[in-house]
Every structure is written in structure tokens, then in C-alpha cells.
Design a protein around this motif. Structure first.
Motif, mmCIF file in Angstrom:
data_model
loop_
_atom_site.group_PDB
_atom_site.id
_atom_site.type_symbol
_atom_site.label_atom_id
_atom_site.label_comp_id
_atom_site.label_asym_id
_atom_site.label_seq_id
_atom_site.Cartn_x
_atom_site.Cartn_y
_atom_site.Cartn_z
ATOM 1 N N UNK A 175 0.813 -1.214 0.000
ATOM 2 C CA UNK A 175 0.000 0.000 0.000
ATOM 3 C C UNK A 175 0.848 1.266 0.000
ATOM 4 N N UNK A 176 1.946 1.261 0.741
ATOM 5 C CA UNK A 176 2.770 2.479 0.837
ATOM 6 C C UNK A 176 3.346 2.900 -0.512
ATOM 7 N N UNK A 177 4.050 2.032 -1.246
ATOM 8 C CA UNK A 177 4.585 2.495 -2.540
ATOM 9 C C UNK A 177 3.499 2.841 -3.546
ATOM 10 N N UNK A 178 2.367 2.133 -3.500
ATOM 11 C CA UNK A 178 1.280 2.475 -4.416
ATOM 12 C C UNK A 178 0.741 3.867 -4.115
ATOM 13 N N UNK A 179 0.503 4.158 -2.822
ATOM 14 C CA UNK A 179 -0.021 5.472 -2.457
ATOM 15 C C UNK A 179 0.921 6.605 -2.821
ATOM 16 N N UNK A 180 2.210 6.428 -2.589
ATOM 17 C CA UNK A 180 3.174 7.470 -2.929
ATOM 18 C C UNK A 180 3.363 7.591 -4.435
ATOM 19 N N UNK A 287 -9.533 6.330 -11.627
ATOM 20 C CA UNK A 287 -10.382 5.263 -12.197
ATOM 21 C C UNK A 287 -9.877 4.734 -13.533
ATOM 22 N N UNK A 288 -9.319 5.619 -14.373
ATOM 23 C CA UNK A 288 -8.836 5.170 -15.680
ATOM 24 C C UNK A 288 -7.511 4.417 -15.575
ATOM 25 N N UNK A 289 -6.701 4.756 -14.570
ATOM 26 C CA UNK A 289 -5.401 4.104 -14.399
ATOM 27 C C UNK A 289 -5.446 2.953 -13.403
ATOM 28 N N UNK A 290 -6.632 2.564 -12.965
ATOM 29 C CA UNK A 290 -6.762 1.489 -11.962
ATOM 30 C C UNK A 290 -6.109 0.174 -12.388
ATOM 31 N N UNK A 291 -6.213 -0.249 -13.666
ATOM 32 C CA UNK A 291 -5.540 -1.507 -14.035
ATOM 33 C C UNK A 291 -4.036 -1.480 -13.829
ATOM 34 N N UNK A 292 -3.385 -0.367 -14.173
ATOM 35 C CA UNK A 292 -1.943 -0.272 -13.978
ATOM 36 C C UNK A 292 -1.591 -0.295 -12.498
ATOM 37 N N UNK A 293 -2.379 0.399 -11.692
ATOM 38 C CA UNK A 293 -2.122 0.417 -10.249
ATOM 39 C C UNK A 293 -2.301 -0.981 -9.657
ATOM 40 N N UNK A 294 -3.386 -1.648 -10.051
ATOM 41 C CA UNK A 294 -3.616 -3.000 -9.544
ATOM 42 C C UNK A 294 -2.547 -3.967 -10.029
ATOM 43 N N UNK A 295 -2.075 -3.782 -11.265
ATOM 44 C CA UNK A 295 -1.027 -4.659 -11.779
ATOM 45 C C UNK A 295 0.245 -4.565 -10.972
ATOM 46 N N UNK A 296 0.667 -3.342 -10.677
ATOM 47 C CA UNK A 296 1.862 -3.207 -9.847
ATOM 48 C C UNK A 296 1.615 -3.729 -8.440
ATOM 49 N N UNK A 297 0.431 -3.484 -7.885
ATOM 50 C CA UNK A 297 0.137 -3.942 -6.525
ATOM 51 C C UNK A 297 0.245 -5.460 -6.420
ATOM 52 N N UNK A 298 -0.204 -6.170 -7.441
ATOM 53 C CA UNK A 298 -0.096 -7.629 -7.425
ATOM 54 C C UNK A 298 1.369 -8.053 -7.425
ATOM 55 N N UNK A 299 2.158 -7.442 -8.297
ATOM 56 C CA UNK A 299 3.578 -7.767 -8.354
ATOM 57 C C UNK A 299 4.273 -7.458 -7.023
ATOM 58 N N UNK A 300 3.976 -6.297 -6.452
ATOM 59 C CA UNK A 300 4.609 -5.893 -5.209
ATOM 60 C C UNK A 300 4.211 -6.823 -4.057
ATOM 61 N N UNK A 301 2.948 -7.209 -4.009
ATOM 62 C CA UNK A 301 2.500 -8.101 -2.940
ATOM 63 C C UNK A 301 3.188 -9.463 -3.047
ATOM 64 N N UNK A 302 3.255 -10.006 -4.260
ATOM 65 C CA UNK A 302 3.907 -11.310 -4.433
ATOM 66 C C UNK A 302 5.383 -11.222 -4.067
ATOM 67 N N UNK A 303 6.026 -10.125 -4.462
ATOM 68 C CA UNK A 303 7.454 -9.965 -4.153
ATOM 69 C C UNK A 303 7.689 -9.884 -2.647
ATOM 70 N N UNK A 304 6.922 -9.054 -1.964
ATOM 71 C CA UNK A 304 7.121 -8.895 -0.525
ATOM 72 C C UNK A 304 6.701 -10.127 0.251
ATOM 73 N N UNK A 305 5.687 -10.841 -0.226
ATOM 74 C CA UNK A 305 5.261 -12.070 0.463
ATOM 75 C C UNK A 305 6.345 -13.141 0.380
ATOM 76 N N UNK A 306 6.980 -13.274 -0.756
ATOM 77 C CA UNK A 306 7.999 -14.301 -0.952
ATOM 78 C C UNK A 306 9.392 -13.858 -0.513
ATOM 79 N N UNK A 307 9.546 -12.619 -0.080
ATOM 80 C CA UNK A 307 10.864 -12.119 0.283
ATOM 81 C C UNK A 307 11.375 -12.774 1.563
#
Length: 374
Positions: A175-180, A287-307
């Protein structure tokens, strides 16, 4: 007009999907097999019969019936079902007898094992070995999936706490990197200011900084700041800031590209209507950029979960703050030769990232395809 092009592309995609799916399928199947079957054959044989060599010991001597003064003992050596191919009474010759044959145990004692596993042991007075007669079986058993491996892993000490720790690390670190990045990306895409291209170039340069190079200097800065502010040097704040710092450049780059690809007429019309940049960002761009935001959020979550590296550096190996990957690493060290436990541990570790990926799959694809860099 070219022919066969789409078919070749579809075939190539199918091959790549198969190559990526087979290892995961093998891991799941292995996690559902018992230790003997894993040691005897590969996971691809789990759906057919598997030939195993097992050892069975009859009940202790003296527990059998004695009709006519002769000791007799009967039972079944294949408790889980299957078919006996051969049996033996000596470890040097574990397959010396065919099913139904009579094995001489000495001193008038005999043993017979049928194909269905039923055995019959007779002796003049009782077994010479008070601990029971050992029988070596070569048997073919059918598929017998089990969830015991997962029960053993989930029952291991500290697994529940480590699952919670991984969630505590992964969710804020996403959430932090996405918000910033949302605010920084909007500024780089639609707010003209001096040095905008230099800032974008710096963001691109930060994406190339290796994690291992910056980790130790960042840890020293974190420890010094923590002492000055009175913060816990092994708290979750440090790992949140580290993941935010390393994930922010990619987040800004991806989200900025998606925002820059939006029609300029929409942004200009909103400004002519008197909308502020904050209103444009929250009501139009997000709202128009939501797919890009969600795409990065998925990648970031998987990376931090497996770190594991960042968590160990900033949280340490303490049991109460150890993340799931660290806990499973310790479990691997304890059960290094038990592939049933290792496979179940790996499945437990990847279950959450796979679920997140499947839930946001469409947004992830749309996010990766949205936007083109200027």
C-alpha cells in the motif's frame, strides 16, 4: 496471406504454459503423497499403481489363538489396500516367496501371505521372537492421496505466527509504494515543472540499483535513525520502508506511463471547468489508471510475500517476527530429507500469492499493457 501463423503462436503459448504449469502440478501432487510413494516413484505415477517395499510386523508372540494346542495367528499386512507381488522373511531376500507360498520359519513354524495381504502364521507353541514376526512385502498400491503432510506443516511450531507476520509485512509494503507512486506519477505525467525529465530519468536509474548493493547502507541509516528517534531497530517499520523504497521506482514508472497515455482532451477539459489537480487525480485519472495500479500492486505483494532477504536483515531471525519464508526455511533444515514435508511447505508458501494472482489476473494483464513511455 500467411497461413499457420496463428496456429504456431497458439502452439508456442501452449508449450510455454505447459512448461510453467508442470512443475507446480508436480509440487502439488507430491505434497499429497506419503513418504514411501515419493521415495519409490515420480509424481507422474501418482495416478496409477506404485510398487513399494514395506515391512510389517505381526503382533507379539502369545497373542494368537491356539486351536488343538497349535499356535495360530492371522491378519492383513496391507492395511491401506493393494496387491502383494512377493514377500519374504529375511532382509537379504525380501521377495523370496510368491503370494500363497509357504515360508518355513524354522522349528515347525510356517508363514503364508496371500495376494490381498492376508497372512497366516502357525507354530507348535508360539513365536520364538516375542516382539512378533517381521514380514517384508513387495506390493502394488493404488493412489492414496493424503492431507497429513499439510497437517504436519500447519501444526509445526510458529507457522500461524509466521503467516501473520508475512501479512503484516506484505500488505503495508504494497500500500505504501502504491499510495506514494500515484501522486508522483501524476506529477510526472500532467504537471509541468522544471526538471521533470531529469526526475523521470532518475527514477529509471533507480530501477537499476541492485537490492543487495543498497541493503546494508540502508540498514545502517535505519539503525542510526532508529536510535535517534527511539524506535525498535528490529521493528516492522524498517522492512516497510525498505520495501517501499525498492518498489517505488518501478511503481512510479508503470503508473506514470498509464497516466500519460490518457487522452489529453479529458484532462484539459477538466481544467477548463475549474477542477484542481487533486480533483482530476481522484475523479478522472485514478479510475482510468486502476488496471496499472492494480497490476503493480499484485507484483509488489507477491514480491514482498515471498521475500526472505529483506525480512531477515531488518527483522532478524527472532521467532516472534520471523516471516513465513524464514519459518519454512527452518522447517526444511529440520526435515531436510522428507520430501513430503518440503512439498507441502512449498505449497503453503505459494498458496497466497497464487490466490492473489488469480483474483487480479485480468487487472494485472490490463495494467501491463496500458500506457507507453514518452
Amino acid at each position: 496471406m500467411r497461413r499457420g501463423g496463428p496456429w504456431a503462436a497458439h502452439l508456442a503459448v501452449a508449450v510455454f504454459v505447459l512448461l510453467w504449469t508442470l512443475p507446480l502440478l508436480g509440487l502439488v501432487v507430491t505434497s499429497l503423497r506419503d513418504r514411501d510413494q515419493i521415495a519409490a516413484s515420480g509424481w507422474w505415477t501418482a495416478f496409477s499403481g506404485v510398487t513399494l517395499t514395506r515391512t510389517f510386523r505381526t503382533p507379539p508372540g502369545g497373542e494368537g489363538a491356539q486351536p488343538g494346542g497349535r499356535y495360530a495367528l492371522a491378519g492383513n499386512a496391507l492395511e491401506g489396500g493393494g496387491r502383494v507381488e512377493a514377500f519374504g522373511i529375511d532382509a537379504r531376500r525380501p521377495a523370496a516367496f510368491h503370494p500363497g507360498a509357504v515360508a518355513d520359519l524354522g522349528k515347525g513354524a510356517t508363514l503364508t501371505v496371500q495376494a490381498d495381504g492376508a497372512y497366516s502364521l502357525t507354530a507348535p507353541h508360539g513365536l520364538a521372537a516375542p516382539q512378533g514376526q517381521r514380514i517384508f512385502l513387495t506390493a502394488t498400491v493404488g493412489p492414496s492421496p493424503t492431507l497429513q503432510n499439510y497437517a504436519d506443516v500447519l501444526a509445526a511450531t510458529g507457522i500461524a505466527r509466521s503467516l501473520l507476520n508475512s501479512a503484516i509485512v506484505a500488505v503495508p509494503s504494497t500500500l505504501f509504494p502504491v499510495g506514494l507512486a500515484v501522486f508522483a506519477a501524476y506529477a510526472l505525467a500532467w504537471m509541468p515543472f522544471a526538471g521533470r525529465r531529469l526526475v523521470l530519468a532518475a527514477v529509471l536509474g533507480l530501477m537499476a540499483v541492485p537490492l543487495q548493493v543498497a541493503l546494508i547502507p540502508l540498514l545502517k541509516v535505519h539503525n542510526a535513525a532508529g536510535q535517534a528517534l527511539g524506535l525498535d531497530p528490529k521493528g516492522f517499520v524498517g522492512v516497510w520502508l525498505a520495501h517501499t523504497g525498492f518498489g517505488l521506482p518501478l511503481a512510479i514508472y508503470l503508473i506514470r506511463n498509464a497516466m500519460a497515455a490518457l487522452p489529453r482532451e479529458v484532462i484539459d477539459s477538466a481544467r477548463l471547468d475549474g477542477a484542481s489537480d487533486l480533483a482530476i487525480l481522484t475523479r478522472i485519472v485514478l479510475p482510468l489508471a486502476a488496471p496499472a495500479i492494480a497490476g503493480f500492486a499484485v507484483f509488489q505483494f507477491i514480491w514482498t510475500w515471498n521475500d526472505l532477504l529483506v525480512a531477515l536483515v531488518f527483522l532478524g531471525p527472532q521467532g516472534d517476527r520471523l516471516v513465513l519464508t524464514g519459518r519454512l526455511l527452518n522447517l526444511v533444515g529440520t526435515h531436510g530429507g522428507q520430501w513430503d514435508i518440503l512439498a507441502a511447505s512449498a505449497c503453503v508458501s505459494v498458496a497466497v500469492p497464487v490466490a492473489v494472482f488469480l483474483a487480479f489476473q485480468r487487472l494485472l494483464v490490463r495494467g501491463l499493457l496500458s500506457g507507453v513511455a514518452d
